[in-house]
Design an enzyme around this catalytic site. Structure first.
Site, PDB file in Angstrom:
ATOM      1  N   ASP A 113       2.603  -0.789  11.733  1.00 20.93           N
ATOM      2  CA  ASP A 113       2.497  -2.131  12.308  1.00 20.93           C
ATOM      3  C   ASP A 113       3.715  -3.016  12.059  1.00 20.93           C
ATOM      4  O   ASP A 113       3.619  -4.239  12.144  1.00 20.93           O
ATOM      5  CB  ASP A 113       1.240  -2.824  11.778  1.00 20.93           C
ATOM      6  CG  ASP A 113       1.242  -2.978  10.261  1.00 20.93           C
ATOM      7  OD1 ASP A 113       2.109  -2.369   9.590  1.00 20.93           O
ATOM      8  OD2 ASP A 113       0.371  -3.697   9.737  1.00 20.93           O
ATOM      9  N   GLU A 167     -10.420  -0.782  11.096  1.00 21.47           N
ATOM     10  CA  GLU A 167     -10.870  -1.540   9.937  1.00 21.47           C
ATOM     11  C   GLU A 167     -10.893  -3.043  10.188  1.00 21.47           C
ATOM     12  O   GLU A 167     -11.781  -3.751   9.714  1.00 21.47           O
ATOM     13  CB  GLU A 167      -9.940  -1.213   8.762  1.00 21.47           C
ATOM     14  CG  GLU A 167     -10.182  -1.961   7.485  1.00 21.47           C
ATOM     15  CD  GLU A 167      -9.093  -1.692   6.467  1.00 21.47           C
ATOM     16  OE1 GLU A 167      -9.282  -2.054   5.299  1.00 21.47           O
ATOM     17  OE2 GLU A 167      -8.034  -1.122   6.849  1.00 21.47           O
ATOM     18  N   ARG A 219      19.332  10.551  -4.229  1.00 18.20           N
ATOM     19  CA  ARG A 219      20.321  11.620  -4.067  1.00 18.20           C
ATOM     20  C   ARG A 219      21.506  11.183  -3.203  1.00 18.20           C
ATOM     21  O   ARG A 219      22.651  11.539  -3.481  1.00 18.20           O
ATOM     22  CB  ARG A 219      19.653  12.874  -3.526  1.00 18.20           C
ATOM     23  CG  ARG A 219      18.665  13.458  -4.542  1.00 18.20           C
ATOM     24  CD  ARG A 219      18.274  14.877  -4.265  1.00 18.20           C
ATOM     25  NE  ARG A 219      17.562  15.419  -5.427  1.00 18.20           N
ATOM     26  CZ  ARG A 219      17.132  16.674  -5.532  1.00 18.20           C
ATOM     27  NH1 ARG A 219      17.362  17.531  -4.543  1.00 18.20           N
ATOM     28  NH2 ARG A 219      16.512  17.079  -6.617  1.00 18.20           N
ATOM     29  N   LYS A 278     -23.550  15.726  27.659  1.00 13.93           N
ATOM     30  CA  LYS A 278     -22.912  15.771  26.345  1.00 13.93           C
ATOM     31  C   LYS A 278     -23.961  15.829  25.241  1.00 13.93           C
ATOM     32  O   LYS A 278     -25.050  15.265  25.359  1.00 13.93           O
ATOM     33  CB  LYS A 278     -22.008  14.552  26.117  1.00 13.93           C
ATOM     34  CG  LYS A 278     -20.702  14.593  26.882  1.00 13.93           C
ATOM     35  CD  LYS A 278     -19.641  13.701  26.238  1.00 13.93           C
ATOM     36  CE  LYS A 278     -19.178  14.292  24.917  1.00 13.93           C
ATOM     37  NZ  LYS A 278     -17.994  13.581  24.378  1.00 13.93           N
ATOM     38  N   ARG A 283       0.435  -5.223  -6.598  1.00 10.51           N
ATOM     39  CA  ARG A 283       0.544  -6.566  -6.031  1.00 10.51           C
ATOM     40  C   ARG A 283       1.058  -7.507  -7.120  1.00 10.51           C
ATOM     41  O   ARG A 283       0.814  -7.297  -8.307  1.00 10.51           O
ATOM     42  CB  ARG A 283      -0.835  -7.049  -5.553  1.00 10.51           C
ATOM     43  CG  ARG A 283      -1.565  -6.064  -4.647  1.00 10.51           C
ATOM     44  CD  ARG A 283      -0.926  -5.938  -3.283  1.00 10.51           C
ATOM     45  NE  ARG A 283      -1.667  -4.994  -2.437  1.00 10.51           N
ATOM     46  CZ  ARG A 283      -1.308  -4.663  -1.209  1.00 10.51           C
ATOM     47  NH1 ARG A 283      -0.223  -5.198  -0.677  1.00 10.51           N
ATOM     48  NH2 ARG A 283      -2.017  -3.802  -0.502  1.00 10.51           N
ATOM     49  N   THR A 338       4.373   2.386   5.655  1.00  9.67           N
ATOM     50  CA  THR A 338       2.980   1.966   5.758  1.00  9.67           C
ATOM     51  C   THR A 338       2.265   2.855   6.755  1.00  9.67           C
ATOM     52  O   THR A 338       2.823   3.154   7.818  1.00  9.67           O
ATOM     53  CB  THR A 338       2.834   0.488   6.191  1.00  9.67           C
ATOM     54  OG1 THR A 338       1.476   0.222   6.562  1.00  9.67           O
ATOM     55  CG2 THR A 338       3.733   0.156   7.373  1.00  9.67           C
ATOM     56  N   ILE A 339       1.047   3.258   6.444  1.00  9.88           N
ATOM     57  CA  ILE A 339       0.333   4.151   7.356  1.00  9.88           C
ATOM     58  C   ILE A 339      -0.098   3.442   8.630  1.00  9.88           C
ATOM     59  O   ILE A 339      -0.431   4.099   9.621  1.00  9.88           O
ATOM     60  CB  ILE A 339      -0.902   4.792   6.682  1.00  9.88           C
ATOM     61  CG1 ILE A 339      -1.974   3.748   6.361  1.00  9.88           C
ATOM     62  CG2 ILE A 339      -0.503   5.568   5.439  1.00  9.88           C
ATOM     63  CD1 ILE A 339      -3.309   4.345   5.936  1.00  9.88           C
ATOM     64  N   ASP A 340      -0.095   2.107   8.641  1.00 12.81           N
ATOM     65  CA  ASP A 340      -0.605   1.366   9.797  1.00 12.81           C
ATOM     66  C   ASP A 340       0.351   1.336  10.981  1.00 12.81           C
ATOM     67  O   ASP A 340      -0.049   0.983  12.091  1.00 12.81           O
ATOM     68  CB  ASP A 340      -0.931  -0.076   9.399  1.00 12.81           C
ATOM     69  CG  ASP A 340      -2.148  -0.173   8.499  1.00 12.81           C
ATOM     70  OD1 ASP A 340      -2.938   0.791   8.482  1.00 12.81           O
ATOM     71  OD2 ASP A 340      -2.298  -1.195   7.806  1.00 12.81           O
ATOM     72  N   ASP A 353       5.255  -5.015   5.964  1.00 10.30           N
ATOM     73  CA  ASP A 353       5.722  -6.328   6.381  1.00 10.30           C
ATOM     74  C   ASP A 353       5.772  -7.322   5.226  1.00 10.30           C
ATOM     75  O   ASP A 353       6.731  -8.081   5.091  1.00 10.30           O
ATOM     76  CB  ASP A 353       4.804  -6.861   7.494  1.00 10.30           C
ATOM     77  CG  ASP A 353       5.346  -8.131   8.132  1.00 10.30           C
ATOM     78  OD1 ASP A 353       6.352  -8.041   8.849  1.00 10.30           O
ATOM     79  OD2 ASP A 353       4.769  -9.211   7.900  1.00 10.30           O
ATOM     80  N   GLY A 411      -6.516  -0.025   9.365  1.00  9.87           N
ATOM     81  CA  GLY A 411      -5.813  -0.858  10.344  1.00  9.87           C
ATOM     82  C   GLY A 411      -6.455  -2.226  10.391  1.00  9.87           C
ATOM     83  O   GLY A 411      -7.295  -2.489  11.244  1.00  9.87           O
ATOM     84  N   ARG A 412      -6.064  -3.107   9.452  1.00 10.92           N
ATOM     85  CA  ARG A 412      -6.670  -4.437   9.400  1.00 10.92           C
ATOM     86  C   ARG A 412      -6.270  -5.302  10.587  1.00 10.92           C
ATOM     87  O   ARG A 412      -7.095  -6.000  11.161  1.00 10.92           O
ATOM     88  CB  ARG A 412      -6.277  -5.143   8.092  1.00 10.92           C
ATOM     89  CG  ARG A 412      -7.076  -4.699   6.893  1.00 10.92           C
ATOM     90  CD  ARG A 412      -6.676  -5.472   5.665  1.00 10.92           C
ATOM     91  NE  ARG A 412      -5.279  -5.226   5.300  1.00 10.92           N
ATOM     92  CZ  ARG A 412      -4.635  -5.899   4.349  1.00 10.92           C
ATOM     93  NH1 ARG A 412      -5.255  -6.886   3.705  1.00 10.92           N
ATOM     94  NH2 ARG A 412      -3.378  -5.608   4.054  1.00 10.92           N
ATOM     95  N   ARG A 463     -17.335  16.219  13.849  1.00  7.22           N
ATOM     96  CA  ARG A 463     -17.803  16.690  15.146  1.00  7.22           C
ATOM     97  C   ARG A 463     -18.701  17.924  14.996  1.00  7.22           C
ATOM     98  O   ARG A 463     -19.680  18.082  15.721  1.00  7.22           O
ATOM     99  CB  ARG A 463     -16.620  17.016  16.056  1.00  7.22           C
ATOM    100  CG  ARG A 463     -17.073  17.573  17.406  1.00  7.22           C
ATOM    101  CD  ARG A 463     -15.924  17.959  18.302  1.00  7.22           C
ATOM    102  NE  ARG A 463     -15.354  16.785  18.942  1.00  7.22           N
ATOM    103  CZ  ARG A 463     -14.179  16.269  18.657  1.00  7.22           C
ATOM    104  NH1 ARG A 463     -13.435  16.811  17.713  1.00  7.22           N
ATOM    105  NH2 ARG A 463     -13.718  15.211  19.294  1.00  7.22           N
ATOM    106  N   GLY A 473       0.822  -1.204   0.000  1.00  5.19           N
ATOM    107  CA  GLY A 473       0.000   0.000   0.000  1.00  5.19           C
ATOM    108  C   GLY A 473       0.858   1.257   0.000  1.00  5.19           C
ATOM    109  O   GLY A 473       1.890   1.298   0.663  1.00  5.19           O
TER     110      GLY A 473
END
Length: 323
Positions: free
Chosen positions: A132, A226, A28, A217, A75, A128-130, A106, A173-174, A157, A14
């Site tokens: 992990d 996810e 560079r 509230k 992939r 990776t954004i996760d 990974d 986030g699987r 909000r 990803g």
């Protein structure tokens, strides 16, 4: 040990904001130390197809601020076979690639390990954004993804308050809840539901929402990773149990895009340069990592044997602050 003259670089898995900054740093730094650098398009699939070209100082100009990856990613079912890995080795030899730098997660690391086991020197950079990857405290793209989600939370909000609603937000986030946990704290959520932690919907979601309503509230936020999923069904259950209007939002791939933050640009630059410097200094088959705030590295098999768990202190902090 054979001399490294030509380096290949690819992005795999990803995409993540900051990958371009890492590619720029590899190219560079490589040129600075006298290496020839080949950019391989579309990850391991591109390696198999010989889809690559020499990169220059100019070819990585004006990319540090761009999200995604200029080398693209894909992939590859063929590469996941023994024959595919052997073919990748042979194509690398055709193009004279002495070492390969892989930027990814990974799964990308495992592909690099397979190549190294057959004799191709590999270096890995965590992208990776996760967040992990077990061998590093930080992965490129994580900070940008957090800020993207936080921006969405702030907008959601506003409308939730206007209508006295509960918002259920599903984030990426699987298998890992790092995004969910961090934005739950930064966004003031009533609950964070993570893949690493078992949850009871009445205890962990309904109860804190009702307690919040009893304190006066007017809006509520629930973050779902996810890997847990079911945001729409959870939203429906909340509305049925509490009579509070509830809406589900699944952010999806918007979390992958966008211009990388300063932190991601700097971290990607440091990690990319470190990978090349390791090659210059004679190191082989290493994984670049962040440990205790310092850039370091591990042998690839050692890195892949490590385990990473959610920070229980952060989990507890979220519960305290959600009171």
């Amino acid at each position: 040990m054979s001399e490294i003259k030509t380096i290949g670089v690819l992005t795999s898995g990803g995409d993540a904001p900051g990958m371009n900054a890492a590619v720029r740093a590899v190219v560079r730094t490589g040129i600075y130390y006298g290496f020839k650098v080949l950019g391989i398009r579309k990850g391991y699939e591109g390696l198999l197809n010989g889809d690559m070209e020499e990169m220059t100082l100019r070819s990585v100009g004006d990319i540090i601020h761009r999200g995604g990856t200029i080398l693209q990613t894909a992939r590859s079912a063929e590469f996941n076979t023994e024959a595919g890995v052997k073919k990748a080795i042979s194509i690398a030899k055709v193009f004279g690639i002495d070492a390969l730098i892989v930027i990814g997660g990974d799964g990308s690391y495992r592909g690099a390990r397979d190549l190294s086991n057959l004799g191709l020197t590999t270096m890995c950079i965590p992208g990776t954004i996760d967040n992990d990857i077990a061998s590093t405290e930080y992965t490129i793209g994580f900070d940008t993804a957090l800020n993207t989600v936080q921006d969405a939370i702030d907008k959601i909000r506003d409308t939730a308050y206007s209508h006295e609603r509960c918002s259920v937000l599903e984030v990426m986030g699987r298998r890992a809840g790092y995004i969910a946990l961090n934005v739950a704290i930064s966004g003031g959520a009533e609950a964070a539901i993570l893949p690493e932690k078992e949850f009871d919907i009445d205890r962990d979601i309904i109860k804190p929402i009702i307690e919040g309503r009893n304190r006066g509230k007017k809006h509520y936020l629930v973050i779902i990773a996810e890997g847990v999923g079911g945001a729409v069904e959870i939203a429906k259950y909340i509305e049925e149990k509490t009579d509070i209007k509830t809406r589900a939002t699944i952010l999806g791939h918007i979390q992958r895009g966008g211009s990388p933050t300063v932190y991601d640009r700097v971290m990607a630059s440091r990690m990319g340069a470190h990978a090349v410097q390791l090659l210059k200094d004679g190191f082989r088959n290493r994984v670049v990592s962040l440990q205790n705030g310092a850039i370091t590295d591990f042998e690839i098999n050692e890195a892949l044997s490590m385990k990473k768990s959610i920070d229980e202190k952060m989990v507890e902090l979220n519960k305290i602050l959600a009171l």
